[in-house]
Design a protein around this motif. Structure first.
Motif, PDB file in Angstrom:
ATOM      1  N   GLN B  91       0.850  -1.190   0.000  1.00 15.44           N
ATOM      2  CA  GLN B  91       0.000   0.000   0.000  1.00 15.44           C
ATOM      3  C   GLN B  91       0.889   1.244   0.000  1.00 15.44           C
ATOM      4  O   GLN B  91       1.989   1.210   0.543  1.00 15.44           O
ATOM      5  CB  GLN B  91      -0.883  -0.025   1.259  1.00 15.44           C
ATOM      6  N   ILE B 174      -5.980   3.191  -4.635  1.00 11.60           N
ATOM      7  CA  ILE B 174      -6.233   4.400  -3.845  1.00 11.60           C
ATOM      8  C   ILE B 174      -5.497   5.583  -4.465  1.00 11.60           C
ATOM      9  O   ILE B 174      -4.307   5.515  -4.754  1.00 11.60           O
ATOM     10  CB  ILE B 174      -5.766   4.225  -2.374  1.00 11.60           C
ATOM     11  N   GLY B 175      -6.237   6.680  -4.657  1.00 14.02           N
ATOM     12  CA  GLY B 175      -5.621   7.923  -5.135  1.00 14.02           C
ATOM     13  C   GLY B 175      -5.388   7.968  -6.633  1.00 14.02           C
ATOM     14  O   GLY B 175      -4.956   8.995  -7.148  1.00 14.02           O
ATOM     15  N   LEU B 176      -5.659   6.865  -7.350  1.00  9.51           N
ATOM     16  CA  LEU B 176      -5.496   6.913  -8.807  1.00  9.51           C
ATOM     17  C   LEU B 176      -6.781   7.456  -9.436  1.00  9.51           C
ATOM     18  O   LEU B 176      -7.872   7.131  -8.985  1.00  9.51           O
ATOM     19  CB  LEU B 176      -5.233   5.516  -9.381  1.00  9.51           C
ATOM     20  N   ASP B 177      -6.648   8.257 -10.478  1.00 12.24           N
ATOM     21  CA  ASP B 177      -7.840   8.724 -11.175  1.00 12.24           C
ATOM     22  C   ASP B 177      -8.248   7.688 -12.228  1.00 12.24           C
ATOM     23  O   ASP B 177      -7.626   6.621 -12.342  1.00 12.24           O
ATOM     24  CB  ASP B 177      -7.618  10.117 -11.778  1.00 12.24           C
ATOM     25  N   HIS B 178      -9.276   8.011 -12.992  1.00  8.07           N
ATOM     26  CA  HIS B 178      -9.836   7.064 -13.953  1.00  8.07           C
ATOM     27  C   HIS B 178      -8.763   6.518 -14.900  1.00  8.07           C
ATOM     28  O   HIS B 178      -8.638   5.308 -15.090  1.00  8.07           O
ATOM     29  CB  HIS B 178     -10.958   7.749 -14.740  1.00  8.07           C
ATOM     30  N   THR B 179      -7.968   7.428 -15.475  1.00  3.67           N
ATOM     31  CA  THR B 179      -6.935   7.009 -16.426  1.00  3.67           C
ATOM     32  C   THR B 179      -5.929   6.089 -15.745  1.00  3.67           C
ATOM     33  O   THR B 179      -5.546   5.051 -16.292  1.00  3.67           O
ATOM     34  CB  THR B 179      -6.209   8.252 -16.986  1.00  3.67           C
ATOM     35  N   ARG B 181      -6.365   4.222 -13.117  1.00  6.52           N
ATOM     36  CA  ARG B 181      -6.980   2.934 -12.783  1.00  6.52           C
ATOM     37  C   ARG B 181      -7.070   2.046 -14.011  1.00  6.52           C
ATOM     38  O   ARG B 181      -6.778   0.855 -13.955  1.00  6.52           O
ATOM     39  CB  ARG B 181      -8.375   3.147 -12.181  1.00  6.52           C
ATOM     40  N   HIS B 204     -10.556  -2.155  -0.316  1.00 12.31           N
ATOM     41  CA  HIS B 204     -11.768  -1.910   0.474  1.00 12.31           C
ATOM     42  C   HIS B 204     -12.917  -1.494  -0.431  1.00 12.31           C
ATOM     43  O   HIS B 204     -14.004  -1.206   0.022  1.00 12.31           O
ATOM     44  CB  HIS B 204     -11.514  -0.850   1.541  1.00 12.31           C
ATOM     45  N   GLU B 205     -12.637  -1.448  -1.748  1.00 11.09           N
ATOM     46  CA  GLU B 205     -13.576  -0.843  -2.682  1.00 11.09           C
ATOM     47  C   GLU B 205     -13.853  -1.831  -3.812  1.00 11.09           C
ATOM     48  O   GLU B 205     -13.011  -2.017  -4.685  1.00 11.09           O
ATOM     49  CB  GLU B 205     -12.889   0.431  -3.197  1.00 11.09           C
ATOM     50  N   PRO B 248     -20.617  -1.815  -6.447  1.00  8.27           N
ATOM     51  CA  PRO B 248     -20.462  -0.639  -7.289  1.00  8.27           C
ATOM     52  C   PRO B 248     -21.792  -0.310  -7.951  1.00  8.27           C
ATOM     53  O   PRO B 248     -22.685  -1.169  -7.991  1.00  8.27           O
ATOM     54  CB  PRO B 248     -19.430  -1.068  -8.331  1.00  8.27           C
ATOM     55  N   GLN B 249     -21.933   0.900  -8.496  1.00  5.05           N
ATOM     56  CA  GLN B 249     -23.219   1.273  -9.087  1.00  5.05           C
ATOM     57  C   GLN B 249     -23.625   0.299 -10.202  1.00  5.05           C
ATOM     58  O   GLN B 249     -24.798   0.005 -10.375  1.00  5.05           O
ATOM     59  CB  GLN B 249     -23.198   2.714  -9.606  1.00  5.05           C
ATOM     60  N   TRP B 250     -22.649  -0.233 -10.947  1.00  5.95           N
ATOM     61  CA  TRP B 250     -22.947  -1.261 -11.953  1.00  5.95           C
ATOM     62  C   TRP B 250     -23.737  -2.405 -11.329  1.00  5.95           C
ATOM     63  O   TRP B 250     -24.754  -2.852 -11.867  1.00  5.95           O
ATOM     64  CB  TRP B 250     -21.661  -1.856 -12.532  1.00  5.95           C
TER      65      TRP B 250
END
Lengths: 283, 286
Positions: B91, B174-179, B181, B204-205, B248-250
């Motif tokens: 981590q 954690i902390g990564l944006d869409h691109t 990820r 955790h997500e 997730p919303q999906w």
């Protein structure tokens, strides 16, 4: 004389950002390239954007941790360019960060929360009142005597927020304070933010989670140090094509609604949540 | 090609001087099948990071067993052998770069594994290519001069350069944006395919691993409650909220649609979901 908890004082009840530019020392590119925004007290604002878009820099300019390179920031009417006034801004605009572990200094939760008010040089009775009030508001009175180091991540973040609230700020700025938290803790923090707005505090929440941004009163999208979108969540978050261009991960519901519209179906343009989209099946 | 990695009834406690030990794993059972992407999900404090370190042979169980390919990991030689096959991306890996240059940092792991000269260079080069980091441009720079996203990729390259059969990643999103990820997901997918490696994503997500993992192991209070595939999570048998997690919303959308009798095979394909919804409406209209 004490400022009222929810009032900015005579200087106005907003954070105004005017033509703000900022460059980090030694960097050739500007982190903020002319930002104009207004954040109202008593509202929940979400601030989103890809990594490097300038979110954290803007957050730090709003609480005078960073001085503008050009333009200005008026926090509750106080200009952050004036060094003697920065302390006044720190009192009114509190900040919580991503990792609660890096923010803990006290050996008990109570001491931790008292740290800010003590630094303001307040009377012991006033410190007591503020600590009790902040613990109560965040719902962690039962943790008062515990060691911060032995709490869960979620509890630690609530302690950090209580510490910020003990300053009785007009604004609370959250720089990704939910990104390390699990869903239960995250929901607790976001619900707390919503409660705080009804108590008159302005929230500016930097987040990667568009589901959280969808709960805000208004959303600002930054890209390349400039404002790329602002408005109510339904206006700003419902166009998945645009969001992708801005490096954001659109909500699942908006992607499906987009596909339905492309196939010629009439789906309302502002659907953000699952129930709304599913109700289209029966409309 | 990876072998099966399994944990059997693993207990681990952190010793606290002058106090009772703090139990982190209390009878964890887990099997990582060869070549799969497994997501280990749990709330804060559920034992995720401890589990990740046990999986990588960095923490040794107080009791219970770690097996690789049905052979227990035992003794110094056995442990050394195991550690050469399994690697962990810690981590906050961006804070763990330390060498003078990016290239030296990435070379650290494979060098410890005994690689030298051309072989070592090749391992570093291959790892950089996998994570999309330009060795020519960044190799001689200080890791501290990199952006957050570049640091993450350099750290991952350092782990991939060891050519692990099983790759364990602790909260890599954690902390990564869409691109960031998406880039990480495609790197992991490619590494798994090319190497036949198993990938364990600890998070955790659930949404982080949604499009990538086939199976989800749910961790709570130091034990693995269940291993489920996506359709089991969607059927709502596990009360995720009681585990501090949510779909997730999906997943929420697909679950709602199931409630209306609409079944969707890929719960993250917008076109397929839109198609299924449209046909449902048409059928109702007739």
């Amino acid at each position: 004389m004490r400022e009222s908890a929810a009032g900015c004082g005579a200087g106005g009840s907003s954070i105004r950002v005017e033509g703000l530019r900022f460059s980090y020392p030694g960097s050739s590119t500007e982190a903020l390239r002319g930002v104009d925004l207004e954040f109202r007290q008593g509202a929940f604002h979400a601030l989103v954007g890809r990594n490097g878009s300038g979110k954290s820099t803007l957050a730090r300019c709003m609480n005078a941790l960073l001085p503008p390179s050009a333009g200005r920031v008026l926090s509750c009417g106080i200009d952050s360019a004036s060094a003697p006034d920065r302390r006044e801004i720190h009192k009114r605009v509190a900040m919580v960060f991503q990792d609660p572990d890096t923010q803990m200094v006290g050996s008990t939760v109570e001491e931790e929360v008292a740290f800010g008010p003590e630094n303001l040089g307040l009377e012991p009775a006033e410190i007591r009142r503020r600590v009790d009030g902040a613990l109560d508001r965040v719902g962690i009175v039962h943790l008062a005597g515990r060691q911060p180091a032995r709490l869960s991540q979620g509890q630690k973040q609530l302690v950090a927020i209580a510490g910020a609230l003990a300053m009785e700020p007009s604004f609370l700025i959250s720089d990704e304070s939910t990104s390390m938290l699990d869903y239960t803790s995250r929901r607790k923090v976001v619900e707390l933010f919503m409660e705080l707005t009804s108590a008159g505090i302005g929230i500016v929440h930097v987040t990667h989670f568009l589901e959280e941004a969808a709960l805000a009163d208004s959303v600002v999208i930054l890209d390349g140090g400039a404002v790329a979108g602002r408005g109510a969540p339904a206006e700003v978050l419902s166009d998945p094509v645009r969001l992708r261009e801005l490096g954001l991960d659109p909500l699942a519901v908006t992607l499906v609604a987009y596909e339905l519209r492309r196939a010629g179906h009439q789906v309302p343009g502002d659907v953000l949540d699952v129930k709304e989209l599913v109700s289209w099946l029966y409309a | 090609m990876a072998l099966r990695l399994s944990l059997e009834n693993v207990h681990y406690s952190y010793p606290l001087p002058g106090r009772e030990d703090a139990p982190a794993l209390t009878g964890a059972d887990l099997a990582v099948e060869p070549g799969e992407v497994l997501c280990v999900a749990g709330s804060n404090g559920s034992g995720k990071s401890t589990l990740a370190q046990v999986c990588a042979g960095l923490l040794l169980p107080d009791s219970g067993e770690v097996l690789y390919g049905d052979a227990p990991v035992e003794g110094r030689a056995g442990l050394r052998e195991f550690r050469s096959k399994v690697s962990l991306l810690f981590q906050s890996s961006e804070d763990q770069l330390f060498a003078d240059t990016v290239a030296k940092d990435i070379a650290f792991g494979p060098k410890n594994h005994g690689l030298r000269g051309g072989e070592l260079e090749e391992a570093v080069r291959r790892a950089c290519a996998l994570v999309g980091l330009s060795l020519e441009e960044l190799g001689s720079r200080s890791p501290f001069s990199l952006s957050g996203g570049e640091k993450r990729r350099a750290a991952l390259a350092g782990v991939l350069a060891m050519d692990p059969e099983v790759l364990v990643l602790d909260e890599p999103f954690i902390g990564l944006d869409h691109t960031g990820r998406e880039l990480l997901k495609s790197t992991l997918e490619r590494y798994r395919e090319e190497r036949g490696a198993s990938v364990v994503i600890v998070t955790h997500e659930l949404s982080d691993a949604w499009g990538l993992a086939e199976r989800f192991a749910l961790l709570s209070g130091g034990r693995l409650l269940k291993v489920e595939d996506k359709s089991d999570l969607l059927s709502g048998e596990v009360e995720l909220s009681s585990l501090g997690m949510k779909l997730p919303q999906w997943g929420e959308l697909v679950r709602e649609l199931l409630g209306s009798g609409i079944a969707v095979t890929d719960p993250s394909d917008p076109r397929m979901i839109a198609g299924a919804m449209a046909s449902f409406r048409e059928a109702r209209g007739e």
